[in-house]
Design a protein around this motif. Structure first.
Motif, mmCIF file in Angstrom:
data_model
loop_
_atom_site.group_PDB
_atom_site.id
_atom_site.type_symbol
_atom_site.label_atom_id
_atom_site.label_comp_id
_atom_site.label_asym_id
_atom_site.label_seq_id
_atom_site.Cartn_x
_atom_site.Cartn_y
_atom_site.Cartn_z
ATOM 1 N N ILE A 292 25.709 33.743 32.939
ATOM 2 C CA ILE A 292 25.943 35.187 33.061
ATOM 3 C C ILE A 292 24.637 35.972 33.032
ATOM 4 O O ILE A 292 24.302 36.674 33.987
ATOM 5 N N ASP A 293 23.886 35.883 31.948
ATOM 6 C CA ASP A 293 22.655 36.675 31.831
ATOM 7 C C ASP A 293 21.685 36.362 32.967
ATOM 8 O O ASP A 293 21.010 37.269 33.481
ATOM 9 N N TYR A 294 21.607 35.109 33.340
ATOM 10 C CA TYR A 294 20.731 34.697 34.443
ATOM 11 C C TYR A 294 21.510 34.507 35.739
ATOM 12 O O TYR A 294 21.205 35.117 36.763
ATOM 13 N N GLY A 295 22.556 33.689 35.687
ATOM 14 C CA GLY A 295 23.293 33.352 36.895
ATOM 15 C C GLY A 295 23.941 34.545 37.561
ATOM 16 O O GLY A 295 24.005 34.631 38.792
ATOM 17 N N GLY A 296 24.421 35.498 36.769
ATOM 18 C CA GLY A 296 25.042 36.680 37.347
ATOM 19 C C GLY A 296 24.066 37.498 38.162
ATOM 20 O O GLY A 296 24.398 37.998 39.245
ATOM 21 N N VAL A 297 22.849 37.642 37.649
ATOM 22 C CA VAL A 297 21.809 38.370 38.392
ATOM 23 C C VAL A 297 21.436 37.601 39.650
ATOM 24 O O VAL A 297 21.341 38.171 40.744
ATOM 25 N N ARG A 298 21.226 36.311 39.512
ATOM 26 C CA ARG A 298 20.876 35.482 40.680
ATOM 27 C C ARG A 298 21.942 35.574 41.770
ATOM 28 O O ARG A 298 21.620 35.755 42.954
ATOM 29 N N ASN A 299 23.200 35.487 41.397
ATOM 30 C CA ASN A 299 24.266 35.476 42.393
ATOM 31 C C ASN A 299 24.380 36.803 43.137
ATOM 32 O O ASN A 299 24.624 36.822 44.352
ATOM 33 N N ILE A 300 24.218 37.906 42.434
ATOM 34 C CA ILE A 300 24.261 39.213 43.097
ATOM 35 C C ILE A 300 23.058 39.376 44.023
ATOM 36 O O ILE A 300 23.184 39.857 45.160
ATOM 37 N N LEU A 301 21.883 38.978 43.569
ATOM 38 C CA LEU A 301 20.694 39.090 44.411
ATOM 39 C C LEU A 301 20.840 38.271 45.689
ATOM 40 O O LEU A 301 20.426 38.706 46.772
ATOM 41 N N LYS A 302 21.437 37.103 45.578
ATOM 42 C CA LYS A 302 21.638 36.286 46.767
ATOM 43 C C LYS A 302 22.591 36.950 47.745
ATOM 44 O O LYS A 302 22.445 36.820 48.968
ATOM 45 N N MET A 303 23.577 37.669 47.228
ATOM 46 C CA MET A 303 24.523 38.367 48.094
ATOM 47 C C MET A 303 23.833 39.473 48.899
ATOM 48 O O MET A 303 24.271 39.812 49.999
ATOM 49 N N LEU A 304 22.762 40.017 48.362
ATOM 50 C CA LEU A 304 22.077 41.109 49.055
ATOM 51 C C LEU A 304 21.371 40.639 50.317
ATOM 52 O O LEU A 304 21.156 41.417 51.245
#
Length: 257
Positions: A84-96
Motif C-alpha cells: 500500500i504505502d509503496y505499491g499503491g503509489v507505484r501502481n497509480i504512477l504506472k497508470m499515468l
C-alpha cells in the motif's frame, strides 16, 4: 482541476476531498471499501478500486489533472507497507503512463529514520521513502509533505512551519504536531503553487496563528536536486546500491524522458 484522491476515505483523505470541493476543484475518490462511501461529500465522484491490485485501477486516472496520495497501511506490517504505502503509489504512477499531472504525496515526519524498533519491525518508513523516490523519479511535477503527529496540537498551536532534511527522529509528538485539516490545506494548495513545485518538506505547527498565505512558506524551501532520488538535505542512509534489484528496476521503469 479534476483531482484524484488516493486514500480518500482515510482520516486525512476525507479532509482533502472536502478542501478540494471548497476551493472549486472536482474530486475523484478512489475507494476500496464501499461502506465508507457514505463518509464522502455528495459532490464526490467515486471510483471503486484497490491500490494494491492494478487490474482494478483501469481508467482511474482518465481525465485527471492531479493526484493527491494520502494512503497508508495503518499498521499492517511489512506486507501492508510494501503493498500500500509503496505499491499503491507505484501502481497509480504506472497508470499515468506518459500523461503528465501534478502530484502531492503525504508520507511522514521521520521517514528517513531506519533504526527504531518500529521501523525494523514494519519497514513502514523504508517503504514510504521508496514511494517518495518513485514520485521524484517519475518526471511529474510534485510536492512531498511529511506531516508531524496528527491533531496533537494545543489550542494555540496553528502556525505552520515547513522544515527540510528530516532530522526529528524521536518517534513521538516531540517531533512535531499538525492538524489533519492543515495537512489537507497544504496538500491541496501545493497543486496550484509554482513555489511548491518539486519540493519535499516536513510540516508541523507551533504556537501562533495559521498563515493566510502559504506562498512565502513554499518560497523559502529549497528545491530537490534534479537527478537525485532523495529529498534535499536528507540523510544518505539508504543508498540505492543497497536496494533490492526489483526495487531498482521499478524505479528505473518509471523514469520519464
Amino acid at each position: 482541476m479534476k483531482i484524484l484522491v488516493v486514500g480518500a476515505t482515510g482520516s486525512i483523505g476525507l479532509h482533502v476531498v472536502k478542501r478540494v470541493i471548497e476551493i472549486g476543484h472536482q474530486p475523484r475518490a478512489l475507494v476500496r471499501n464501499r461502506q465508507k462511501v457514505k463518509l464522502l461529500p455528495r459532490d464526490t465522484e467515486v471510483f471503486y478500486g484497490d491500490v494494491s491490485m492494478p487490474e482494478t485501477l483501469t481508467d482511474v486516472v482518465k481525465g485527471i489533472d492531479a493526484v493527491i496520495f494520502t494512503l497508508g497501511s495503518d499498521g499492517q506490517g511489512r506486507i501492508g507497507a510494501r503493498a500500500i504505502d509503496y505499491g499503491g503509489v507505484r501502481n497509480i504512477l504506472k497508470m499515468l503512463e506518459d500523461k503528465r499531472v501534478r502530484l502531492a504525496l503525504m508520507t511522514t515526519i521521520g521517514v528517513t529514520e531506519r533504526l527504531s524498533d518500529w521501523n525494523q519491525r514494519t519497514q513502514v518508513h523504508d517503504w514510504k521513502r521508496r514511494a517518495e523516490r518513485l514520485v521524484r523519479a517519475s518526471g511529474h511535477p510534485y510536492t512531498i509533505v511529511r506531516p508531524g503527529w496528527f491533531d496533537y496540537n494545543n489550542a494555540d498551536e496553528h502556525q505552520l512551519i515547513m522544515l527540510q532534511g528530516d532530522r526529528r527522529h524521536a518517534g513521538t509528538p516531540k517531533d512535531g504536531v499538525i492538524s489533519r485539516e492543515q495537512i489537507a490545506r497544504v496538500l491541496v494548495s501545493s497543486l496550484t503553487s509554482e513555489a511548491a513545485k518539486n519540493k519535499t518538506f516536513e510540516l508541523v505547527a507551533e504556537r501562533g496563528k495559521e498563515q493566510a498565505d502559504l506562498t512565502p512558506l513554499f518560497d523559502a524551501l529549497k528545491v530537490d536536486e534534479p537527478q537525485k532520488i532523495d529529498g534535499i538535505q536528507d540523510l544518505n542512509n539508504m543508498p540505492l546500491s543497497d536496494e533490492p534489484d526489483c526495487i531498482v528496476r521499478e524505479l528505473n521503469g518509471l523514469l520519464l524522458p
